[in-house]
Scaffold this motif. Structure first.
Motif, short mmCIF file in Angstrom:
data_model
loop_
_atom_site.label_atom_id
_atom_site.label_comp_id
_atom_site.label_asym_id
_atom_site.label_seq_id
_atom_site.Cartn_x
_atom_site.Cartn_y
_atom_site.Cartn_z
N TYR A 10 0.74 -1.18 0.05
CA TYR A 10 0.01 0.04 -0.03
C TYR A 10 0.88 1.14 0.07
N THR A 54 -4.92 8.87 -1.28
CA THR A 54 -5.60 7.77 -0.50
C THR A 54 -6.53 6.77 -1.13
N ALA A 58 -6.08 3.08 -2.29
CA ALA A 58 -7.09 2.17 -1.55
C ALA A 58 -7.63 1.24 -2.58
#
Length: 78
Positions: A10, A54, A58
């Motif tokens: 991530y 973000t 994701a």
């Protein structure tokens, strides 16, 4: 995939997406203030770009996770 690997993946995705998102909406001011670079953006909108980064990261990570879990593509060395 263990949690540490998931976090590292991530983090790598987030930084890559950040560099793709940074140029969005950049406007150079007509009148440059003394001491500022001519190419410095007028309003960098960093909070909006961090939120967009973000969310996009994701979504990409979730896709990677399901691709990894389905074993359609092997990420292990032979």
């Amino acid at each position: 995939m263990n949690p540490v690997t998931g976090i590292v993946v991530y983090f790598i995705i987030w930084w890559t997406v950040l560099f793709a998102v940074l140029p969005w909406g950049v406007h150079v001011p007509d009148k440059v203030e003394t001491g500022h670079a001519e190419s410095a953006p007028d309003r960098p909108l960093l909070l909006k770009k961090a939120i967009a980064t973000t969310l996009i990261s994701a979504a990409i990570w979730i896709g990677f996770y399901f691709l990894h879990r389905s074993n359609l593509i092997s990420f292990r060395a032979p």
